[in-house]
Design a protein around this motif. Structure first.
Motif, PDB file in Angstrom:
ATOM      1  N   HIS A 184      -0.634   6.832 -21.208  1.00 40.61           N
ATOM      2  CA  HIS A 184      -0.974   6.336 -22.537  1.00 40.61           C
ATOM      3  C   HIS A 184      -0.246   5.034 -22.862  1.00 40.61           C
ATOM      4  O   HIS A 184       0.832   4.770 -22.349  1.00 40.61           O
ATOM      5  CB  HIS A 184      -0.611   7.380 -23.602  1.00 40.61           C
ATOM      6  N   ASN A 185      -0.877   4.243 -23.708  1.00 41.68           N
ATOM      7  CA  ASN A 185      -0.316   2.979 -24.205  1.00 41.68           C
ATOM      8  C   ASN A 185      -0.062   1.947 -23.111  1.00 41.68           C
ATOM      9  O   ASN A 185       0.783   1.077 -23.254  1.00 41.68           O
ATOM     10  CB  ASN A 185       0.970   3.220 -24.997  1.00 41.68           C
ATOM     11  N   GLY A 186      -0.776   2.044 -22.018  1.00 42.31           N
ATOM     12  CA  GLY A 186      -0.675   1.044 -20.970  1.00 42.31           C
ATOM     13  C   GLY A 186       0.523   1.183 -20.057  1.00 42.31           C
ATOM     14  O   GLY A 186       0.786   0.317 -19.229  1.00 42.31           O
ATOM     15  N   GLU A 187       1.261   2.262 -20.166  1.00 39.71           N
ATOM     16  CA  GLU A 187       2.434   2.479 -19.322  1.00 39.71           C
ATOM     17  C   GLU A 187       1.988   2.984 -17.943  1.00 39.71           C
ATOM     18  O   GLU A 187       1.065   3.780 -17.834  1.00 39.71           O
ATOM     19  CB  GLU A 187       3.352   3.507 -19.972  1.00 39.71           C
ATOM     20  N   ILE A 188       2.651   2.508 -16.898  1.00 37.12           N
ATOM     21  CA  ILE A 188       2.323   2.912 -15.538  1.00 37.12           C
ATOM     22  C   ILE A 188       3.599   3.405 -14.859  1.00 37.12           C
ATOM     23  O   ILE A 188       4.642   2.754 -14.926  1.00 37.12           O
ATOM     24  CB  ILE A 188       1.723   1.750 -14.722  1.00 37.12           C
ATOM     25  N   ILE A 189       3.492   4.558 -14.198  1.00 34.29           N
ATOM     26  CA  ILE A 189       4.622   5.113 -13.457  1.00 34.29           C
ATOM     27  C   ILE A 189       4.363   4.876 -11.975  1.00 34.29           C
ATOM     28  O   ILE A 189       3.332   5.293 -11.435  1.00 34.29           O
ATOM     29  CB  ILE A 189       4.803   6.612 -13.739  1.00 34.29           C
ATOM     30  N   TYR A 190       5.294   4.205 -11.312  1.00 30.27           N
ATOM     31  CA  TYR A 190       5.172   3.890  -9.890  1.00 30.27           C
ATOM     32  C   TYR A 190       6.060   4.793  -9.056  1.00 30.27           C
ATOM     33  O   TYR A 190       7.190   5.097  -9.435  1.00 30.27           O
ATOM     34  CB  TYR A 190       5.554   2.432  -9.623  1.00 30.27           C
ATOM     35  N   THR A 191       5.521   5.215  -7.910  1.00 29.25           N
ATOM     36  CA  THR A 191       6.255   5.973  -6.909  1.00 29.25           C
ATOM     37  C   THR A 191       6.013   5.310  -5.555  1.00 29.25           C
ATOM     38  O   THR A 191       5.117   4.477  -5.420  1.00 29.25           O
ATOM     39  CB  THR A 191       5.811   7.444  -6.864  1.00 29.25           C
ATOM     40  N   TYR A 192       6.812   5.709  -4.565  1.00 25.01           N
ATOM     41  CA  TYR A 192       6.685   5.149  -3.218  1.00 25.01           C
ATOM     42  C   TYR A 192       6.216   6.245  -2.278  1.00 25.01           C
ATOM     43  O   TYR A 192       6.753   7.348  -2.278  1.00 25.01           O
ATOM     44  CB  TYR A 192       8.023   4.585  -2.748  1.00 25.01           C
ATOM     45  N   LEU A 193       5.205   5.951  -1.471  1.00 23.53           N
ATOM     46  CA  LEU A 193       4.622   6.903  -0.530  1.00 23.53           C
ATOM     47  C   LEU A 193       5.138   6.645   0.879  1.00 23.53           C
ATOM     48  O   LEU A 193       5.268   5.498   1.294  1.00 23.53           O
ATOM     49  CB  LEU A 193       3.096   6.773  -0.523  1.00 23.53           C
ATOM     50  N   GLU A 194       5.418   7.710   1.634  1.00 25.06           N
ATOM     51  CA  GLU A 194       5.829   7.571   3.032  1.00 25.06           C
ATOM     52  C   GLU A 194       4.733   6.904   3.853  1.00 25.06           C
ATOM     53  O   GLU A 194       5.003   6.029   4.668  1.00 25.06           O
ATOM     54  CB  GLU A 194       6.169   8.933   3.628  1.00 25.06           C
ATOM     55  N   GLU A 195       3.493   7.353   3.655  1.00 27.61           N
ATOM     56  CA  GLU A 195       2.352   6.787   4.372  1.00 27.61           C
ATOM     57  C   GLU A 195       1.558   5.896   3.434  1.00 27.61           C
ATOM     58  O   GLU A 195       1.330   6.251   2.281  1.00 27.61           O
ATOM     59  CB  GLU A 195       1.461   7.893   4.912  1.00 27.61           C
ATOM     60  N   ALA A 196       1.122   4.779   3.954  1.00 27.83           N
ATOM     61  CA  ALA A 196       0.360   3.814   3.146  1.00 27.83           C
ATOM     62  C   ALA A 196      -0.972   4.394   2.706  1.00 27.83           C
ATOM     63  O   ALA A 196      -1.595   5.183   3.439  1.00 27.83           O
ATOM     64  CB  ALA A 196       0.147   2.529   3.931  1.00 27.83           C
ATOM     65  N   ARG A 197      -1.411   3.993   1.515  1.00 25.26           N
ATOM     66  CA  ARG A 197      -2.751   4.370   1.049  1.00 25.26           C
ATOM     67  C   ARG A 197      -3.776   3.714   1.945  1.00 25.26           C
ATOM     68  O   ARG A 197      -3.531   2.700   2.573  1.00 25.26           O
ATOM     69  CB  ARG A 197      -2.986   3.860  -0.379  1.00 25.26           C
ATOM     70  N   SER A 198      -4.965   4.276   1.993  1.00 20.74           N
ATOM     71  CA  SER A 198      -6.016   3.662   2.808  1.00 20.74           C
ATOM     72  C   SER A 198      -6.770   2.607   2.028  1.00 20.74           C
ATOM     73  O   SER A 198      -6.645   2.452   0.863  1.00 20.74           O
ATOM     74  CB  SER A 198      -6.973   4.701   3.311  1.00 20.74           C
ATOM     75  N   LYS A 214       0.801  -1.227   0.000  1.00 20.34           N
ATOM     76  CA  LYS A 214       0.000   0.000   0.000  1.00 20.34           C
ATOM     77  C   LYS A 214       0.832   1.274   0.000  1.00 20.34           C
ATOM     78  O   LYS A 214       0.290   2.361  -0.048  1.00 20.34           O
ATOM     79  CB  LYS A 214      -0.969  -0.008   1.166  1.00 20.34           C
ATOM     80  N   HIS A 215       2.138   1.152   0.022  1.00 19.70           N
ATOM     81  CA  HIS A 215       3.007   2.325  -0.062  1.00 19.70           C
ATOM     82  C   HIS A 215       3.320   2.686  -1.521  1.00 19.70           C
ATOM     83  O   HIS A 215       3.854   3.760  -1.777  1.00 19.70           O
ATOM     84  CB  HIS A 215       4.313   2.090   0.695  1.00 19.70           C
ATOM     85  N   PHE A 216       3.000   1.807  -2.429  1.00 23.88           N
ATOM     86  CA  PHE A 216       3.283   2.052  -3.842  1.00 23.88           C
ATOM     87  C   PHE A 216       2.074   2.663  -4.524  1.00 23.88           C
ATOM     88  O   PHE A 216       0.943   2.234  -4.306  1.00 23.88           O
ATOM     89  CB  PHE A 216       3.670   0.743  -4.548  1.00 23.88           C
ATOM     90  N   ARG A 217       2.329   3.663  -5.354  1.00 23.74           N
ATOM     91  CA  ARG A 217       1.257   4.288  -6.124  1.00 23.74           C
ATOM     92  C   ARG A 217       1.598   4.174  -7.607  1.00 23.74           C
ATOM     93  O   ARG A 217       2.699   4.518  -8.032  1.00 23.74           O
ATOM     94  CB  ARG A 217       1.111   5.765  -5.768  1.00 23.74           C
ATOM     95  N   GLY A 218       0.646   3.694  -8.384  1.00 20.38           N
ATOM     96  CA  GLY A 218       0.820   3.587  -9.820  1.00 20.38           C
ATOM     97  C   GLY A 218      -0.112   4.547 -10.535  1.00 20.38           C
ATOM     98  O   GLY A 218      -1.303   4.592 -10.231  1.00 20.38           O
ATOM     99  N   ASN A 219       0.431   5.335 -11.440  1.00 21.18           N
ATOM    100  CA  ASN A 219      -0.355   6.257 -12.254  1.00 21.18           C
ATOM    101  C   ASN A 219      -0.310   5.805 -13.703  1.00 21.18           C
ATOM    102  O   ASN A 219       0.770   5.727 -14.296  1.00 21.18           O
ATOM    103  CB  ASN A 219       0.191   7.682 -12.136  1.00 21.18           C
ATOM    104  N   ALA A 220      -1.486   5.514 -14.249  1.00 26.68           N
ATOM    105  CA  ALA A 220      -1.578   5.017 -15.620  1.00 26.68           C
ATOM    106  C   ALA A 220      -1.401   6.154 -16.627  1.00 26.68           C
ATOM    107  O   ALA A 220      -1.858   7.273 -16.401  1.00 26.68           O
ATOM    108  CB  ALA A 220      -2.924   4.341 -15.838  1.00 26.68           C
TER     109      ALA A 220
END
Length: 64
Positions: A50-64, A42-48
């Motif tokens: 174009h063309n199915g590519e996803i950029i992942y980042t790491y969050l200090e606080e976990a998503r809910s 839950k600390h990883f965030r993926g943003n979709a």
């Protein structure tokens, strides 16, 4: 991409060795399988993009 490569990328992101990384739609299923089995999932965030590519980042606080 294989599971070891995916885990290595996730570790680098979690350890702040890299700020973000991109996953292509061809590698997504293998990558996702490794990601959802991690304790810090839950600390990883993926943003979709174009063309199915996803950029992942790491969050200090976990998503809910």
């Amino acid at each position: 991409m294989n599971a070891d490569e995916a885990n290595e990328l996730l570790n680098k992101l979690a350890n702040r060795e890299i700020d973000e990384f991109r996953i292509s739609k061809e590698d997504f299923l293998v990558f996702r399988e490794v990601l959802v089995n991690r304790e810090d999932f839950k600390h990883f965030r993926g943003n979709a993009h174009h063309n199915g590519e996803i950029i992942y980042t790491y969050l200090e606080e976990a998503r809910s």
